[in-house]
Design a protein around this motif. Structure first.
Motif, short mmCIF file in Angstrom:
data_model
loop_
_atom_site.label_atom_id
_atom_site.label_comp_id
_atom_site.label_asym_id
_atom_site.label_seq_id
_atom_site.Cartn_x
_atom_site.Cartn_y
_atom_site.Cartn_z
N PHE A 199 0.91 -1.65 -0.18
CA PHE A 199 -0.25 0.10 -0.13
C PHE A 199 1.07 1.21 0.26
O PHE A 199 0.87 2.44 -0.53
CB PHE A 199 -0.95 -0.31 1.03
CG PHE A 199 -1.86 1.33 1.55
CD1 PHE A 199 -3.26 0.84 0.68
CD2 PHE A 199 -2.24 1.99 1.87
CE1 PHE A 199 -4.11 1.92 0.53
CE2 PHE A 199 -2.87 3.26 1.47
CZ PHE A 199 -4.67 2.63 0.81
N LEU A 204 -7.11 0.80 -7.83
CA LEU A 204 -7.02 -0.07 -6.46
C LEU A 204 -7.52 1.04 -5.25
O LEU A 204 -7.98 1.04 -4.25
CB LEU A 204 -5.81 -0.45 -5.68
CG LEU A 204 -4.97 -1.98 -6.94
CD1 LEU A 204 -3.80 -2.06 -6.89
CD2 LEU A 204 -6.22 -2.75 -5.82
N PRO A 245 -8.85 4.05 -4.61
CA PRO A 245 -10.27 5.70 -5.43
C PRO A 245 -10.04 6.50 -4.47
O PRO A 245 -9.37 6.81 -3.73
CB PRO A 245 -11.64 4.94 -4.26
CG PRO A 245 -11.47 3.57 -4.18
CD PRO A 245 -9.43 3.54 -3.68
N LEU A 246 -10.11 8.24 -5.68
CA LEU A 246 -9.72 8.93 -5.03
C LEU A 246 -10.39 10.24 -5.78
O LEU A 246 -10.98 9.93 -7.04
CB LEU A 246 -8.29 9.59 -5.24
CG LEU A 246 -7.99 9.42 -6.28
CD1 LEU A 246 -6.50 10.42 -6.44
CD2 LEU A 246 -6.73 8.55 -7.37
N ILE A 293 -8.67 17.40 -2.06
CA ILE A 293 -8.76 16.25 -2.63
C ILE A 293 -8.83 14.69 -1.74
O ILE A 293 -8.70 15.59 -0.65
CB ILE A 293 -6.65 15.81 -2.72
CG1 ILE A 293 -6.08 16.78 -3.80
CG2 ILE A 293 -6.40 14.36 -3.07
CD1 ILE A 293 -5.22 16.84 -4.04
N THR A 294 -9.50 13.85 -2.31
CA THR A 294 -10.34 12.59 -1.10
C THR A 294 -9.40 11.53 -1.41
O THR A 294 -9.80 10.57 -3.32
CB THR A 294 -11.69 12.75 -0.72
OG1 THR A 294 -11.98 13.79 -0.67
CG2 THR A 294 -12.27 12.12 0.46
N VAL A 295 -8.92 10.78 -0.63
CA VAL A 295 -8.39 8.99 -0.97
C VAL A 295 -9.27 8.71 -0.50
O VAL A 295 -8.99 8.69 1.16
CB VAL A 295 -7.26 8.98 -1.35
CG1 VAL A 295 -6.23 7.86 -0.87
CG2 VAL A 295 -5.79 10.43 -1.90
N ASP A 296 -9.64 7.42 -0.80
CA ASP A 296 -10.25 6.17 -0.38
C ASP A 296 -9.26 5.09 0.31
O ASP A 296 -9.23 4.50 -1.13
CB ASP A 296 -11.61 6.03 -0.51
CG ASP A 296 -12.56 5.01 0.41
OD1 ASP A 296 -11.87 4.38 0.76
OD2 ASP A 296 -13.43 4.62 -0.25
N PHE A 297 -8.52 5.23 1.25
CA PHE A 297 -8.03 4.32 1.40
C PHE A 297 -8.60 2.50 2.43
O PHE A 297 -7.77 2.32 2.88
CB PHE A 297 -6.27 4.45 1.71
CG PHE A 297 -6.75 4.83 3.42
CD1 PHE A 297 -6.28 4.03 4.82
CD2 PHE A 297 -6.75 6.01 3.22
CE1 PHE A 297 -6.19 4.86 5.73
CE2 PHE A 297 -7.10 6.77 4.64
CZ PHE A 297 -6.18 5.98 5.90
N MET A 310 -9.76 0.37 1.79
CA MET A 310 -9.29 -1.18 0.95
C MET A 310 -8.53 -2.26 2.33
O MET A 310 -7.88 -2.71 2.99
CB MET A 310 -8.53 -1.10 0.18
CG MET A 310 -8.02 -2.15 -0.31
SD MET A 310 -6.91 -1.79 -2.23
CE MET A 310 -5.32 -1.59 -1.32
N LEU A 311 -7.38 -0.99 2.88
CA LEU A 311 -6.26 -0.81 3.80
C LEU A 311 -6.64 -1.22 5.45
O LEU A 311 -6.20 -2.24 6.22
CB LEU A 311 -5.42 0.09 4.11
CG LEU A 311 -3.69 -0.17 4.88
CD1 LEU A 311 -3.00 -0.55 4.24
CD2 LEU A 311 -3.53 1.36 5.57
#
Lengths: 236, 159
Positions: A21, A123, A125-126, B122-126, B128-129
């Protein structure tokens, strides 16, 4: 034995996913900085409803990994346009939005806010939203020559000026020579075709010639005449 | 001949000491690491737009210690350690680690980072982690449960 295996697997899974990651984030930050956009207006048309055009957004991208589900959102005057989601690989991608704005926008800057949502490498999303800013100027006409003055008879001179339409202008209009905002002479402009130059011609009294300080172009919209250009003249 | 009382006391001290060590490790894993992960991701995101990078708070070279969460982590870990080897200890351990996990996820804003600067957002969706971390957590508690099954542990601890 099963317990130990599960605990070991849990640790390894966490370690590998964290490493992957962080690496992906590092690549994402580098790749997204190579994304650039330029704006272009195509197929300009002017009619009684307003100015219609295709706004071309050309995205150039030089990242190492593809950007999946790339979707662009454009906001002009509270009207939202949204493109379809596409994959953005290395190279350029052109997204076209058919737009319409009021006739008042002619000769002025088009202000819009732009945003995009995507999934980096499919992988992460942004979404990025940029503030409203001036994208480009909407010009439907441009002067092709300077004013030329020819003696017509003893009392009058013939003034001509060539304009080059940058749009298909389906409205007729008038071109006015003015002196301190007072009309000196006017001539009619028919509907014009893009890239077909048109010569405006006025016959002006010789004594008024010195006083002329501007050329104004009006379009006859359903609501009446709308001034779209005013070019100031400088006498040599 | 070893006195039974002193052996039990030794055992308790050993378990408390182990609990303190686990508490410190848990504090690092569930409090310091998520904080660093969140800031690292924020920085990675912001570096896309250099204007934003200046407002993202970078982690200090040395972590600042917050006493209340640290004590909470140590107390819960000591309790888990004292009760370890039993199903009661397992329940306490799973419950406390669930609390730690929720705390850590909330520190990471439930997997979403947003940065705003002069209209740029800015928006980041993590998430998944977070999902992988949660899977790893489930595997870990399953592993601990299998340990107890294999050792035929009783419900109450024997010190």
């Amino acid at each position: 034995m099963i317990g130990l295996t599960l605990k070991k697997f849990s640790g390894v899974l966490l370690l590998i996913s964290l490493t992957a990651f962080f690496l992906l984030l590092y690549f994402m930050a580098n790749d997204l900085s190579t994304l650039n956009v330029t704006f272009k207006v195509e197929d300009l048309q002017v009619d009684g409803d307003g100015v219609h055009f295709h706004l071309e957004l050309e995205f150039s991208y030089d990242g190492s990994r593809d950007i999946k589900d790339f979707q662009v959102k454009l906001m002009i005057n509270d009207e939202e346009f949204q493109s379809q989601a596409v994959d953005l690989g290395k190279g350029t991608l052109i997204i076209v939005f058919p737009c319409s704005v009021d006739l008042d926008y002619i000769g002025k800057n088009l202000t819009a806010s732009i945003g995009f949502s995507a999934s980096y490498a499919g992988l992460i999303p942004l979404s990025v939203n940029l503030p409203a800013r001036s994208l480009l100027r909407i010009d439907v006409l441009t002067p092709a020559t300077s004013l030329s003055i020819l003696s017509f008879n003893e009392s009058h001179v013939k003034v001509s000026f060539t304009i080059l339409p940058l749009a298909d202008i389906k409205l007729s209009g008038i071109a006015v020579l003015s002196s301190k905002n007072v009309e000196v002479a006017r001539t009619r402009i028919p509907p014009l075709q893009r890239r077909h130059a048109f010569i405006l011609t006025w016959y002006v009294k010789s004594e008024d010639l010195e006083k002329i300080d501007s050329v104004e172009i009006y379009l006859l919209a359903p609501s009446g005449y709308i001034k779209i250009y005013c070019w100031r003249l400088i006498h040599d | 001949m070893i006195d039974l009382g002193s052996r039990r006391l030794k055992n308790i001290i050993k378990k408390v000491a182990l609990g303190i060590v686990y508490g410190l490790i848990n504090y690092a894993v569930y409090f310091i690491v998520p904080d660093y992960v969140y800031r690292f991701i924020s920085y990675a995101v912001a570096s896309t737009y250099p204007e934003i990078a200046s407002i993202i708070e970078m982690p200090h070279p040395y972590p600042s210690i917050e006493i209340v969460p640290l004590i909470l982590f140590i107390v819960l870990s000591c309790l888990s350690s004292l009760l370890s080897g039993s199903w009661l200890g397992y329940i306490v351990g799973v419950s406390s680690s669930a609390v730690f996990m929720f705390y850590a996820i909330s520190l990471m804003n439930f997997g979403k980072i947003s940065a705003d600067y002069q209209g740029i957002s800015i928006t980041v969706d993590f998430s998944m982690l977070i999902v992988i971390w949660f899977c790893s957590y489930i595997l870990d508690i399953l592993g601990r449960a299998f340990d107890l099954i294999e050792s035929s542990a009783s419900f109450f601890p024997t010190l």
